[in-house]
Design an enzyme around this catalytic site. Sequence first.
Site, PDB file in Angstrom:
ATOM      1  N   LYS A  26      72.388 -21.061  -1.937  1.00 23.35           N
ATOM      2  CA  LYS A  26      72.846 -22.297  -2.564  1.00 23.35           C
ATOM      3  C   LYS A  26      73.867 -23.007  -1.683  1.00 23.35           C
ATOM      4  O   LYS A  26      73.780 -24.223  -1.440  1.00 23.35           O
ATOM      5  CB  LYS A  26      73.445 -21.967  -3.934  1.00 23.35           C
ATOM      6  N   ARG A  96      79.713 -21.693  -9.388  1.00 21.87           N
ATOM      7  CA  ARG A  96      78.400 -21.043  -9.453  1.00 21.87           C
ATOM      8  C   ARG A  96      78.300 -19.961  -8.387  1.00 21.87           C
ATOM      9  O   ARG A  96      78.877 -20.072  -7.318  1.00 21.87           O
ATOM     10  CB  ARG A  96      77.270 -22.057  -9.199  1.00 21.87           C
ATOM     11  N   GLY A 105      69.024 -17.270 -12.798  1.00 19.44           N
ATOM     12  CA  GLY A 105      69.494 -16.801 -14.089  1.00 19.44           C
ATOM     13  C   GLY A 105      70.168 -15.447 -14.052  1.00 19.44           C
ATOM     14  O   GLY A 105      70.639 -14.951 -15.069  1.00 19.44           O
ATOM     15  N   MET A 107      72.891 -14.584 -12.181  1.00 17.91           N
ATOM     16  CA  MET A 107      74.330 -14.618 -11.959  1.00 17.91           C
ATOM     17  C   MET A 107      74.975 -15.621 -12.920  1.00 17.91           C
ATOM     18  O   MET A 107      74.293 -16.369 -13.603  1.00 17.91           O
ATOM     19  CB  MET A 107      74.628 -15.000 -10.506  1.00 17.91           C
ATOM     20  N   ARG A 352      66.166 -25.415  -3.415  1.00 14.77           N
ATOM     21  CA  ARG A 352      65.787 -24.101  -2.899  1.00 14.77           C
ATOM     22  C   ARG A 352      64.267 -24.060  -2.826  1.00 14.77           C
ATOM     23  O   ARG A 352      63.587 -24.835  -3.499  1.00 14.77           O
ATOM     24  CB  ARG A 352      66.309 -22.971  -3.796  1.00 14.77           C
ATOM     25  N   HIS A 468      64.226 -20.378 -18.572  1.00 10.85           N
ATOM     26  CA  HIS A 468      64.440 -19.053 -17.995  1.00 10.85           C
ATOM     27  C   HIS A 468      63.171 -18.206 -18.095  1.00 10.85           C
ATOM     28  O   HIS A 468      62.733 -17.585 -17.125  1.00 10.85           O
ATOM     29  CB  HIS A 468      65.601 -18.362 -18.722  1.00 10.85           C
ATOM     30  N   ARG A 574      38.310  11.148  -3.379  1.00 10.81           N
ATOM     31  CA  ARG A 574      38.793  12.424  -3.924  1.00 10.81           C
ATOM     32  C   ARG A 574      37.652  13.104  -4.682  1.00 10.81           C
ATOM     33  O   ARG A 574      37.258  12.653  -5.756  1.00 10.81           O
ATOM     34  CB  ARG A 574      39.968  12.190  -4.861  1.00 10.81           C
ATOM     35  N   GLU A 757      49.526  16.223   5.925  1.00 11.57           N
ATOM     36  CA  GLU A 757      50.389  16.097   4.745  1.00 11.57           C
ATOM     37  C   GLU A 757      51.464  17.171   4.689  1.00 11.57           C
ATOM     38  O   GLU A 757      52.189  17.284   3.687  1.00 11.57           O
ATOM     39  CB  GLU A 757      49.538  16.121   3.470  1.00 11.57           C
ATOM     40  N   SER A 776      44.178  11.555   8.935  1.00 13.30           N
ATOM     41  CA  SER A 776      44.520  10.646   7.840  1.00 13.30           C
ATOM     42  C   SER A 776      45.814  11.150   7.233  1.00 13.30           C
ATOM     43  O   SER A 776      45.895  12.313   6.809  1.00 13.30           O
ATOM     44  CB  SER A 776      43.407  10.628   6.788  1.00 13.30           C
ATOM     45  N   GLY A 778      48.338  11.788   4.592  1.00  9.76           N
ATOM     46  CA  GLY A 778      48.509  11.819   3.135  1.00  9.76           C
ATOM     47  C   GLY A 778      49.988  11.749   2.824  1.00  9.76           C
ATOM     48  O   GLY A 778      50.657  12.774   2.620  1.00  9.76           O
ATOM     49  N   THR A 779      50.515  10.539   2.817  1.00 11.40           N
ATOM     50  CA  THR A 779      51.975  10.378   2.750  1.00 11.40           C
ATOM     51  C   THR A 779      52.570  10.710   1.380  1.00 11.40           C
ATOM     52  O   THR A 779      53.782  10.860   1.276  1.00 11.40           O
ATOM     53  CB  THR A 779      52.381   8.952   3.175  1.00 11.40           C
ATOM     54  N   ASN A 780      51.728  10.834   0.344  1.00 16.31           N
ATOM     55  CA  ASN A 780      52.283  11.291  -0.935  1.00 16.31           C
ATOM     56  C   ASN A 780      52.821  12.718  -0.779  1.00 16.31           C
ATOM     57  O   ASN A 780      53.987  13.000  -1.056  1.00 16.31           O
ATOM     58  CB  ASN A 780      51.208  11.266  -2.032  1.00 16.31           C
ATOM     59  N   CYS A 843      46.359   7.264   3.819  1.00 12.10           N
ATOM     60  CA  CYS A 843      45.652   7.147   2.549  1.00 12.10           C
ATOM     61  C   CYS A 843      46.546   7.428   1.348  1.00 12.10           C
ATOM     62  O   CYS A 843      46.068   7.524   0.224  1.00 12.10           O
ATOM     63  CB  CYS A 843      44.440   8.076   2.520  1.00 12.10           C
ATOM     64  N   TYR A 863      44.051   2.025  10.520  1.00  9.58           N
ATOM     65  CA  TYR A 863      43.798   1.427   9.209  1.00  9.58           C
ATOM     66  C   TYR A 863      44.770   1.970   8.172  1.00  9.58           C
ATOM     67  O   TYR A 863      45.424   3.000   8.380  1.00  9.58           O
ATOM     68  CB  TYR A 863      42.348   1.684   8.750  1.00  9.58           C
TER      69      TYR A 863
END
Length: 886
Positions: A26, A96, A105, A107, A352, A468, A574, A757, A776, A778-780, A843, A863
């Site tokens: 702002k 403000r 809305g 702040m 803005r 709002h 899976r 993994e 591949s 497996g980041t979980n 994946c 990928y």
Amino acid sequence: MTKWVYSFSAESTEGNREMKPLLGGKGANLAEMCAIGLPVPPGFTVTTEACLDYEKNGQVINDEISAQVREALEQVEKITGKSFGDDENPLLFSVRSGARASMPGMMDTVLNLGMNDSSVQGLAKLTGNPRFAWDSYRRFIQMYANVVMGFNVSMLESTLEDLKEARGVKEDTELTAEDWQELIEVYKKIILEETGKTFPTSPMDQLWQAVAAVFGSWNNPRAIKYREINGIPHEWGTAVNVQSMVFGNMGEDSGTGVCFTRDPSTGEKVFFGEYLMNAQGEDVVAGIRTPAPINEYSKNESNKNLKTLEEVQPASYHALVEIYQTLEAHYKDMQDIEFTIENAKLFILQTRNGKRTAAAAVTIAADLVTEGILSKEEAILRVNPEDLNQLLHPRLDPVATKVLLASGLPASPGAASGAICFSSEAASIHAENGVKVILVRQETSPEDIAGMVASQGILTARGGMTSHAAVVARGMGKPCVAGCSELTISYSEKTVKIGGETFKEGDPLTIDGGTGEIMKGIVPTISAKISDEFASFMRWADEFRTLGVRTNADNPEDTEVALSFGAEGIGLCRTEHMFFAPERILAVREMIFSQSVEEREAALLKLLPFQKGDFEGIFKSMKGKPVNIRLLDPPLHEFLPHQEEEKVELAEYLNISVKEVELRAEKLHEFNPMLGHRGCRLAITYPEIYKMQVRAIAEAAVKVQNEGIEVKPEIMIPLVGLGAELRVLRSEVEGVLKDVWKEQGKEIRTKIGTMIELPRAAITAAEIAKYADFFSFGTNDLTQTTFGLSRDDSGKFLPDYQKREILKQDPFVALDQEGVGFLVSHAVREGRKTNSNMHMGICGEHGGEPSSIDFCHRAGLDYVSCSPFRVPIARLAAAQAALRNR
């Protein structure tokens, strides 16, 4: 000496739009507008660094800041010819907040600061308008009590409603100066009785306390919640903008409004907005009065009979048109502009980049390219990938039966059904229990943010298209119907009357934010369809991205959805999901209870045709695109029965006792199954399981290819931690493939690789790569094993880590680039040293998260793979990653 305060005015301005980190969005834009000669009331900005200093110093404003504020204040006095604290010609301010990222809305704001019992008399005399002066004083007390003193203003608001009822009027504008005087005395008495504090009369005290309150509001619960939802860092702080007041409530030739340089819902290139005469800014967004349209285009059902600003004040309207065109050309983006008209003179209070729906974002970006304002690259970078979620969700089935109850304003597109909830708290509780809800309110306020997040959609009785509820819902991508005057809500009785019918909390309701319609009960929905415009925009994204985008899918239905969204293959199929079908689960359990290899092979033989049919369907739907199939991963106990009737059924099927079923389950029980007998470890113990699956894949591939459809299978062996594991299992997989190729008289090129993994797998990637055609990630699980966290349990305490800023983000949502990311990068480098022809992908759930996709691009992956509905998000995020990292 540090510069803590920056002045802005037509005469001299010290900032510019590039200074958002210091001045906030702002403040930077106010300075910029002054620099390009727009009519902006003068003022000054106290920097975000001052906010951080205030918190660091135990919430004390230091002497340097105080001195610079006084100096800047004197400059405003010289420019305006008014004096702050003067009784005869008082200078009044708005105070403000203004963070570097737009937080609508979230702040707190104070208007008309500097008023007291003496200056209100002077203002009345100076303007010849006592009603305006006392109304301004009333508004100041109400806002200041709420924002600065922390007073619950509902008591003041109810007193105002009582006064209107006693006077027999509906609108605030119908009350007289004497009414306001009487109400102010009641207000001050209530504040004293409830807080034990006298309302402050010193303008300078008011200013310091207001600045401190805005600084403090950076850490109020709703601001923290908004930042958490939108990924805004907590350490930024907020600036404070102190601006000389101009008054839209000075009479019928004064007013205030909000406008957008293009339609924020559709993106259409039309000037759009609302205004109120004889009002101040909060009246427009609060929904207390129905705002009027600024022009013919802005008319809707609720305001179609009201006069436009173009009709009421043509000179102000045409000046506003000229200014909006200037601002859009200057910022090269759709602008959200706040304006005030004082005695027929136009002032701009804020501009803005306007919040917009995803459909509007795509349309605006594409149109700006067509108009020669943006390049394709700039347009691609303008659209937030996460916002595309709005375009990818169901809409109402056009042939479904609908019982229309009422209509409001189509404030935010999309359709939603759910149980009625009348409070933010109720909505949050129901949502946590898995209940879909519609938040129904008179109007929403910043306090409702948690309930809005929890809800499927929002319905309000009051408010316009810039209220709002409308603005926040559009930003969240949630359906919203606003300003439905046919709603009669009773919070005490928890009921709402719509179209002559009464509904209780918990009753089902459907809203269509695209049409404004409210319908009884649950109306069926159908899947979203991609528009030609969206498809064209996504083709632009595809021109720039280098990362491929696949999908995680294990049935033809999901693959069809993913393909329609542009998926280029399957990155994770899976196979365990296929085993739970009723006609298969008994054979799976028979295999688990087998006592010999022969018995297991006999049970698996029953599963073979099912698995083969599964893979045939997926290969056909993918039409020659790669399909990465993960062999069985979860531990066997997950397939065992838990309900008593299922145990009995299994016992009868196997001709054993229920006790034997329970004993087998006990033997398979593991204290930490995530790190137990699962993945490739199962195949080391029971090689016949993977052999059956590989045979099913190979036979399905041959059959589909014989039908003239190209097939590209990839076989993924999960949870490998040792090169020797993959060496042994790859040899067994290749043995089955050779047998099938020989039997079928046809060989299909099939890649064999592994999912990385486990940290050990990443660390020893060079060794594992000797036996892999691909990795591949497996980041979980890689995140679980790197952090030593259970994804299923960490939600109980990770929010505390984020609140205390130990973690900026949940590592299961956005990839931990320093730790998990280090392992990924290391594995990519080491793997390719061994085998330069390897392809690499991801994946885990991170494959559809934009910041994680940016990392994947930088790490050199080929990928990402994500759920079907996140494919367009991943495509756009991949394009942005390529452009940002050129």
